[in-house]
Design a protein around this motif. Structure first.
Motif, PDB file in Angstrom:
ATOM      1  N   TYR A  90       0.842  -1.197   0.000  1.00 18.10           N
ATOM      2  CA  TYR A  90       0.000   0.000   0.000  1.00 18.10           C
ATOM      3  C   TYR A  90       0.878   1.249   0.000  1.00 18.10           C
ATOM      4  CZ  TYR A  90      -3.746  -3.150   1.676  1.00 18.10           C
ATOM      5  OH  TYR A  90      -4.663  -4.163   1.812  1.00 18.10           O
ATOM      6  N   PHE A  91       0.231   2.395  -0.189  1.00 12.07           N
ATOM      7  CA  PHE A  91       0.888   3.647   0.148  1.00 12.07           C
ATOM      8  C   PHE A  91       1.059   3.703   1.664  1.00 12.07           C
ATOM      9  CE2 PHE A  91      -0.839   5.495  -3.935  1.00 12.07           C
ATOM     10  CZ  PHE A  91       0.396   5.747  -4.488  1.00 12.07           C
ATOM     11  N   SER A  92       2.230   4.068   2.130  1.00 12.55           N
ATOM     12  CA  SER A  92       2.496   4.125   3.560  1.00 12.55           C
ATOM     13  C   SER A  92       1.831   5.356   4.170  1.00 12.55           C
ATOM     14  CB  SER A  92       4.005   4.170   3.806  1.00 12.55           C
ATOM     15  OG  SER A  92       4.278   4.425   5.169  1.00 12.55           O
ATOM     16  N   LYS A  93       0.966   5.133   5.156  1.00 14.87           N
ATOM     17  CA  LYS A  93       0.303   6.262   5.818  1.00 14.87           C
ATOM     18  C   LYS A  93       1.326   7.106   6.574  1.00 14.87           C
ATOM     19  CE  LYS A  93      -4.200   4.048   6.413  1.00 14.87           C
ATOM     20  NZ  LYS A  93      -4.894   5.018   5.530  1.00 14.87           N
ATOM     21  N   LEU A 140      -1.293  13.579   1.300  1.00 13.06           N
ATOM     22  CA  LEU A 140      -2.488  13.224   2.069  1.00 13.06           C
ATOM     23  C   LEU A 140      -3.398  12.292   1.279  1.00 13.06           C
ATOM     24  CD1 LEU A 140      -3.467  16.581   3.805  1.00 13.06           C
ATOM     25  CD2 LEU A 140      -2.729  14.462   4.916  1.00 13.06           C
ATOM     26  N   LYS A 141      -3.502  12.537  -0.009  1.00 13.43           N
ATOM     27  CA  LYS A 141      -4.321  11.682  -0.860  1.00 13.43           C
ATOM     28  C   LYS A 141      -3.776  10.251  -0.876  1.00 13.43           C
ATOM     29  CE  LYS A 141      -6.291  11.482  -5.526  1.00 13.43           C
ATOM     30  NZ  LYS A 141      -6.322  12.137  -6.863  1.00 13.43           N
ATOM     31  N   LYS A 142      -2.457  10.139  -0.937  1.00 14.46           N
ATOM     32  CA  LYS A 142      -1.847   8.807  -0.897  1.00 14.46           C
ATOM     33  C   LYS A 142      -2.062   8.141   0.460  1.00 14.46           C
ATOM     34  CE  LYS A 142       1.866   9.728  -4.237  1.00 14.46           C
ATOM     35  NZ  LYS A 142       3.345   9.831  -4.413  1.00 14.46           N
ATOM     36  N   ALA A 143      -1.916   8.918   1.542  1.00 14.83           N
ATOM     37  CA  ALA A 143      -2.062   8.363   2.886  1.00 14.83           C
ATOM     38  C   ALA A 143      -3.467   7.829   3.122  1.00 14.83           C
ATOM     39  CB  ALA A 143      -1.719   9.422   3.927  1.00 14.83           C
ATOM     40  N   LEU A 144      -4.461   8.452   2.506  1.00 16.07           N
ATOM     41  CA  LEU A 144      -5.853   8.040   2.693  1.00 16.07           C
ATOM     42  C   LEU A 144      -6.298   6.986   1.693  1.00 16.07           C
ATOM     43  CD1 LEU A 144      -7.397  11.573   3.367  1.00 16.07           C
ATOM     44  CD2 LEU A 144      -6.826   9.799   5.052  1.00 16.07           C
ATOM     45  N   ASN A 145      -5.408   6.636   0.767  1.00 16.39           N
ATOM     46  CA  ASN A 145      -5.736   5.643  -0.252  1.00 16.39           C
ATOM     47  C   ASN A 145      -5.589   4.237   0.347  1.00 16.39           C
ATOM     48  OD1 ASN A 145      -5.837   3.918  -2.492  1.00 16.39           O
ATOM     49  ND2 ASN A 145      -4.866   5.413  -3.825  1.00 16.39           N
ATOM     50  N   THR A 146      -6.658   3.467   0.363  1.00 16.54           N
ATOM     51  CA  THR A 146      -6.642   2.123   0.958  1.00 16.54           C
ATOM     52  C   THR A 146      -6.599   1.014  -0.093  1.00 16.54           C
ATOM     53  OG1 THR A 146      -9.072   2.122   1.059  1.00 16.54           O
ATOM     54  CG2 THR A 146      -7.884   2.913   3.003  1.00 16.54           C
ATOM     55  N   THR A 147      -6.397   1.379  -1.353  1.00 14.25           N
ATOM     56  CA  THR A 147      -6.322   0.382  -2.422  1.00 14.25           C
ATOM     57  C   THR A 147      -4.900  -0.153  -2.531  1.00 14.25           C
ATOM     58  OG1 THR A 147      -8.057   1.532  -3.665  1.00 14.25           O
ATOM     59  CG2 THR A 147      -6.700  -0.045  -4.882  1.00 14.25           C
ATOM     60  N   PRO A 148      -4.705  -1.471  -2.525  1.00 15.50           N
ATOM     61  CA  PRO A 148      -3.347  -2.019  -2.657  1.00 15.50           C
ATOM     62  C   PRO A 148      -2.728  -1.633  -3.989  1.00 15.50           C
ATOM     63  CG  PRO A 148      -4.904  -3.711  -1.950  1.00 15.50           C
ATOM     64  CD  PRO A 148      -5.716  -2.533  -2.365  1.00 15.50           C
ATOM     65  N   LYS A 155      -0.732 -17.556  -5.579  1.00 11.94           N
ATOM     66  CA  LYS A 155      -1.493 -17.840  -6.786  1.00 11.94           C
ATOM     67  C   LYS A 155      -1.083 -16.983  -7.976  1.00 11.94           C
ATOM     68  CE  LYS A 155      -5.557 -19.336  -4.166  1.00 11.94           C
ATOM     69  NZ  LYS A 155      -7.010 -19.096  -3.902  1.00 11.94           N
ATOM     70  N   GLY A 156      -0.669 -15.725  -7.728  1.00 12.20           N
ATOM     71  CA  GLY A 156      -0.307 -14.854  -8.837  1.00 12.20           C
ATOM     72  C   GLY A 156      -0.058 -13.428  -8.409  1.00 12.20           C
ATOM     73  N   ILE A 157      -0.246 -12.501  -9.355  1.00 13.47           N
ATOM     74  CA  ILE A 157       0.055 -11.084  -9.136  1.00 13.47           C
ATOM     75  C   ILE A 157      -1.125 -10.236  -9.604  1.00 13.47           C
ATOM     76  CG2 ILE A 157       1.583  -9.155  -9.741  1.00 13.47           C
ATOM     77  CD1 ILE A 157       3.811 -11.103 -10.186  1.00 13.47           C
ATOM     78  N   GLU A 158      -1.353  -9.166  -8.871  1.00 14.33           N
ATOM     79  CA  GLU A 158      -2.351  -8.152  -9.253  1.00 14.33           C
ATOM     80  C   GLU A 158      -1.796  -6.790  -8.867  1.00 14.33           C
ATOM     81  OE1 GLU A 158      -6.946  -6.841  -8.088  1.00 14.33           O
ATOM     82  OE2 GLU A 158      -6.144  -8.785  -7.460  1.00 14.33           O
ATOM     83  N   THR A 159      -2.021  -5.787  -9.698  1.00 14.53           N
ATOM     84  CA  THR A 159      -1.593  -4.431  -9.367  1.00 14.53           C
ATOM     85  C   THR A 159      -2.777  -3.482  -9.475  1.00 14.53           C
ATOM     86  OG1 THR A 159      -1.002  -3.657 -11.585  1.00 14.53           O
ATOM     87  CG2 THR A 159       0.646  -4.965 -10.411  1.00 14.53           C
ATOM     88  N   VAL A 160      -2.543  -2.246  -9.105  1.00 15.66           N
ATOM     89  CA  VAL A 160      -3.601  -1.248  -9.165  1.00 15.66           C
ATOM     90  C   VAL A 160      -4.022  -0.973 -10.607  1.00 15.66           C
ATOM     91  CG1 VAL A 160      -2.018   0.725  -9.264  1.00 15.66           C
ATOM     92  CG2 VAL A 160      -4.285   1.002  -8.217  1.00 15.66           C
ATOM     93  N   ASN A 161      -3.153  -1.295 -11.555  1.00  9.83           N
ATOM     94  CA  ASN A 161      -3.444  -1.035 -12.969  1.00  9.83           C
ATOM     95  C   ASN A 161      -3.867  -2.261 -13.752  1.00  9.83           C
ATOM     96  OD1 ASN A 161      -2.627   1.670 -12.598  1.00  9.83           O
ATOM     97  ND2 ASN A 161      -0.493   1.169 -13.037  1.00  9.83           N
ATOM     98  N   THR A 162      -3.605  -3.443 -13.221  1.00  9.48           N
ATOM     99  CA  THR A 162      -3.866  -4.665 -13.970  1.00  9.48           C
ATOM    100  C   THR A 162      -4.673  -5.651 -13.144  1.00  9.48           C
ATOM    101  OG1 THR A 162      -1.784  -5.629 -13.227  1.00  9.48           O
ATOM    102  CG2 THR A 162      -1.753  -4.431 -15.316  1.00  9.48           C
ATOM    103  N   HIS A 207       6.280  -1.208   1.526  1.00 15.12           N
ATOM    104  CA  HIS A 207       7.369  -2.146   1.278  1.00 15.12           C
ATOM    105  C   HIS A 207       8.413  -1.483   0.383  1.00 15.12           C
ATOM    106  CE1 HIS A 207       4.081  -4.731   2.528  1.00 15.12           C
ATOM    107  NE2 HIS A 207       4.915  -5.744   2.675  1.00 15.12           N
ATOM    108  N   SER A 208       9.675  -1.774   0.640  1.00 12.78           N
ATOM    109  CA  SER A 208      10.755  -1.250  -0.188  1.00 12.78           C
ATOM    110  C   SER A 208      10.870  -2.058  -1.473  1.00 12.78           C
ATOM    111  CB  SER A 208      12.075  -1.299   0.576  1.00 12.78           C
ATOM    112  OG  SER A 208      12.457  -2.650   0.805  1.00 12.78           O
ATOM    113  N   ALA A 209      11.656  -1.539  -2.410  1.00 12.08           N
ATOM    114  CA  ALA A 209      11.878  -2.252  -3.666  1.00 12.08           C
ATOM    115  C   ALA A 209      12.527  -3.608  -3.412  1.00 12.08           C
ATOM    116  CB  ALA A 209      12.745  -1.402  -4.594  1.00 12.08           C
TER     117      ALA A 209
END
Length: 237
Positions: A90-93, A140-148, A155-162, A207-209
């Motif tokens: 997530y975005f780190s609060k 602030l917008k990032k801190a309040l964003n609760t979308t992973p 099982k696999g991978i999912e991102t905010v764009n895919t 999480h770091s790179a």
């Protein structure tokens, strides 16, 4: 300067060979070691061999030929049971709240100081406050964003764009850094049947790179049934 550069390249060429022999002699998972060493710039890759030559004696060449046999064996996968079946990024609060507070407080403090010292600088102060406000608002917008941003699982991978893709449909997954103008940007990438995902990884995530890269390797290895699986307990003397 030119002499120093030439001496540095020659010295690096000899020491890189010594490091390569020493490291590959003492490490079992040579594929992972080589990939990390290339990424860290310790040894050359094929595309930059002209800039990073390696000088080898006849004995060095013989040792490297012997060590090349290790590359015919797959790396041993050590399952880390402390990692759950899924990692959500997530975005780190905390980080984004700190950036927002620093931008707002710093911009306001500098603005007040400038106005008190020179009231005619109101245009500069206005622009400063607008810039600080934009940074604070974005954080602030990032801190309040609760979308992973990224979900990596057994099982696999999912991102905010895919959408979600299973491991059998994913290939060329990696974390890499590239130069973009004057900035250095780290990306999380992978290919799927429907295209190529390239998501920027900033310092404002939970999480770091390096942690994301470790999760990629762990979950890929878990899903890869062809690799021998060894628990940590069996490796202890």
């Amino acid at each position: 300067m030119l002499t120093g550069l030439i001496i540095g390249i020659i010295f690096r060429g000899f020491m890189a060979t010594r490091w390569r022999i020493w490291a590959f002699e003492n490490v079992r998972n040579v594929h992972e070691l080589e990939a990390r060493a290339i990424k860290a710039g310790l040894i050359r890759n094929q595309n930059r061999s002209w800039f990073f030559p390696e000088f080898r004696s006849s004995s060095d060449k013989a040792k490297l030929v012997e060590l090349s046999k290790k590359f015919t064996q797959p790396d041993i996968f050590i399952n880390d049971h402390t990692v759950a079946n899924e990692v959500r990024v997530y975005f780190s609060k905390r980080k984004n709240y700190l950036v927002a507070g620093a931008a707002a407080g710093g911009g306001l403090a500098i603005g007040i100081a400038v106005i008190l010292n020179n009231p005619q600088q109101y245009i500069f102060v206005t622009m400063l406050l607008i810039a600080a406000g934009l940074i604070a608002f974005t954080s602030l917008k990032k801190a309040l964003n609760t979308t992973p941003r990224i979900i990596i699982s057994d099982k696999g991978i999912e991102t905010v764009n895919t959408p979600f893709y299973e491991w059998k449909d994913i290939y060329q997954e990696e974390v890499f850094t590239e130069q973009a103008d004057r900035a250095i940007i780290t990306y999380f990438t992978y290919a799927s049947p429907n295209g190529y995902e390239k998501l920027a990884i900033g310092n404002d995530l939970t999480h770091s790179a390096q942690q994301i890269e470790s999760a990629l390797k762990l979950f890929r290895s878990r899903s890869d049934k062809a690799k021998p699986v060894t628990d940590e307990a069996t490796l202890r003397p």
